[in-house]
Write a protein that holds these residues in place. Structure first.
Motif, PDB file in Angstrom:
ATOM      1  N   THR A 105      71.499 -77.744  -5.059  1.00 43.81           N
ATOM      2  CA  THR A 105      70.095 -77.947  -4.751  1.00 43.81           C
ATOM      3  C   THR A 105      69.284 -78.464  -5.935  1.00 43.81           C
ATOM      4  O   THR A 105      68.115 -78.821  -5.782  1.00 43.81           O
ATOM      5  CB  THR A 105      69.475 -76.627  -4.257  1.00 43.81           C
ATOM      6  N   GLU A 106      69.879 -78.503  -7.123  1.00 46.32           N
ATOM      7  CA  GLU A 106      69.157 -78.992  -8.298  1.00 46.32           C
ATOM      8  C   GLU A 106      69.852 -80.168  -8.985  1.00 46.32           C
ATOM      9  O   GLU A 106      69.442 -80.598 -10.056  1.00 46.32           O
ATOM     10  CB  GLU A 106      68.937 -77.855  -9.300  1.00 46.32           C
ATOM     11  N   PHE A 107      70.906 -80.706  -8.350  1.00 41.96           N
ATOM     12  CA  PHE A 107      71.640 -81.814  -8.970  1.00 41.96           C
ATOM     13  C   PHE A 107      70.736 -83.007  -9.276  1.00 41.96           C
ATOM     14  O   PHE A 107      70.841 -83.629 -10.329  1.00 41.96           O
ATOM     15  CB  PHE A 107      72.783 -82.275  -8.062  1.00 41.96           C
ATOM     16  N   GLU A 108      69.862 -83.346  -8.329  1.00 40.46           N
ATOM     17  CA  GLU A 108      69.057 -84.557  -8.490  1.00 40.46           C
ATOM     18  C   GLU A 108      68.168 -84.470  -9.725  1.00 40.46           C
ATOM     19  O   GLU A 108      68.026 -85.443 -10.474  1.00 40.46           O
ATOM     20  CB  GLU A 108      68.213 -84.814  -7.244  1.00 40.46           C
ATOM     21  N   SER A 136      64.797 -68.986  -4.388  1.00 39.21           N
ATOM     22  CA  SER A 136      65.152 -69.637  -3.120  1.00 39.21           C
ATOM     23  C   SER A 136      66.080 -70.817  -3.380  1.00 39.21           C
ATOM     24  O   SER A 136      67.033 -71.052  -2.630  1.00 39.21           O
ATOM     25  CB  SER A 136      63.884 -70.106  -2.395  1.00 39.21           C
ATOM     26  N   LEU A 137      65.798 -71.562  -4.446  1.00 39.75           N
ATOM     27  CA  LEU A 137      66.654 -72.685  -4.838  1.00 39.75           C
ATOM     28  C   LEU A 137      68.068 -72.202  -5.131  1.00 39.75           C
ATOM     29  O   LEU A 137      69.059 -72.815  -4.723  1.00 39.75           O
ATOM     30  CB  LEU A 137      66.052 -73.375  -6.066  1.00 39.75           C
ATOM     31  N   ILE A 138      68.169 -71.080  -5.846  1.00 34.56           N
ATOM     32  CA  ILE A 138      69.483 -70.507  -6.173  1.00 34.56           C
ATOM     33  C   ILE A 138      70.177 -70.015  -4.904  1.00 34.56           C
ATOM     34  O   ILE A 138      71.366 -70.283  -4.691  1.00 34.56           O
ATOM     35  CB  ILE A 138      69.323 -69.352  -7.183  1.00 34.56           C
ATOM     36  N   HIS A 139      69.451 -69.282  -4.077  1.00 34.07           N
ATOM     37  CA  HIS A 139      70.028 -68.722  -2.853  1.00 34.07           C
ATOM     38  C   HIS A 139      70.565 -69.825  -1.938  1.00 34.07           C
ATOM     39  O   HIS A 139      71.698 -69.750  -1.448  1.00 34.07           O
ATOM     40  CB  HIS A 139      68.968 -67.896  -2.124  1.00 34.07           C
ATOM     41  N   GLU A 140      69.774 -70.873  -1.749  1.00 32.30           N
ATOM     42  CA  GLU A 140      70.214 -71.988  -0.914  1.00 32.30           C
ATOM     43  C   GLU A 140      71.381 -72.727  -1.560  1.00 32.30           C
ATOM     44  O   GLU A 140      72.317 -73.147  -0.877  1.00 32.30           O
ATOM     45  CB  GLU A 140      69.043 -72.945  -0.692  1.00 32.30           C
ATOM     46  N   GLU A 165      74.738 -71.036  -1.097  1.00 32.33           N
ATOM     47  CA  GLU A 165      75.263 -71.201   0.258  1.00 32.33           C
ATOM     48  C   GLU A 165      75.880 -72.580   0.458  1.00 32.33           C
ATOM     49  O   GLU A 165      76.834 -72.740   1.218  1.00 32.33           O
ATOM     50  CB  GLU A 165      74.145 -70.973   1.275  1.00 32.33           C
ATOM     51  N   VAL A 166      75.351 -73.576  -0.236  1.00 26.70           N
ATOM     52  CA  VAL A 166      75.833 -74.946  -0.089  1.00 26.70           C
ATOM     53  C   VAL A 166      77.077 -75.213  -0.929  1.00 26.70           C
ATOM     54  O   VAL A 166      77.952 -75.998  -0.536  1.00 26.70           O
ATOM     55  CB  VAL A 166      74.710 -75.939  -0.491  1.00 26.70           C
TER      56      VAL A 166
END
Length: 243
Positions: free
Chosen positions: A36-39, A145-149, A152-153
């Motif tokens: 979720t933070e790659f970009e 929330s960023l970490i939690h999502e 999961e991904v």
């Protein structure tokens, strides 16, 4: 560690020191990075793939070359346009917890009261006088929330990459001069030629799930190794008095 459920009654006066430094656990040469933070992260750090203790793939941001070396950290703080979420979260974490009625467990914010960032008299307030979440706690909630999502991904993402044969080991050898060189062992990356060759339903699946974008972000991030070398060179020059 003294982790408890955060609430605005017991922790009404709790504050958090929001800066970054060695005392807060930021002197590390790698840190977990989530899809979720790659970009955002690919603009700053090389994103590598490693295996955890259980043999599962995970992404890490390469921060330094020596042990406990974070080349983005100095006496002024963490100097980068983006700081990985696991380093921003500080003393906070998410845990699944049921309410008193026994409903389905939902993610709740917990705080480690023994964390060096936690204070009662300095730093950012967590709660407003009326009990609502202060802006800093709202930011923490977004980070968690960023970490939690992302957690999961991550598993399904690496499973998809592995199924398509995109993950390959990589040898990273960095030579600073005739006497100083570094090897970064036990790391993997995505093969750009194999990714470019993915077609048909496999390509559509990667695109629709957002994994294609994540894959290219990881590949593009490898160009940041040159910036990491430049940071290391400047640090060595400064320590030797040549800067």
């Amino acid at each position: 560690m003294n982790r408890v459920l955060l609430n605005n009654i017991d922790h009404a006066d709790l504050r958090v020191l929001a800066g970054h430094g060695v005392a807060y656990g930021d002197a590390i040469n790698q840190t977990l990075l989530l899809p979720t933070e790659f970009e955002a992260a690919q603009r700053e750090y090389p994103i590598l793939i490693r295996k955890d203790a259980a043999g599962a793939y995970q992404a890490v941001a390469l921060l330094g070359l020596d042990r406990d070396e974070n080349l983005f950290l100095d006496e002024t703080g963490w100097n980068a346009r983006y700081i990985p979420a696991v380093q921003r979260r500080g003393p906070f974490s998410i845990a699944l917890q049921r309410d008193e009625l026994g409903a389905e467990p939902r993610p709740m914010i917990h705080v480690d009261l023994d964390h060096p960032r936690v204070s009662r008299n300095a730093g950012e307030r967590l709660f407003l006088p009326a009990g609502g979440a202060a802006p800093y706690l709202q930011s923490v909630n977004r980070t968690l929330s960023l970490i939690h999502e992302g957690l999961e991904v991550a598993g399904p993402m690496f499973a998809a990459f592995d199924e398509l044969g995109l993950i390959e080991p990589i040898d990273i050898e960095i030579k600073l001069d005739d006497q100083t060189s570094y090897d970064v062992p036990d790391v993997f990356t995505l093969a750009p030629d194999r990714l470019a060759a993915v077609a048909g339903t496999d390509l559509e699946r990667l695109h629709q799930s957002g994994l294609l974008r994540a894959a290219w972000a990881m590949i593009a991030s490898m160009g940041n190794i040159e910036d990491l070398i430049a940071r290391k060179t400047r640090k060595r020059a400064a320590s030797s008095g040549l800067a």
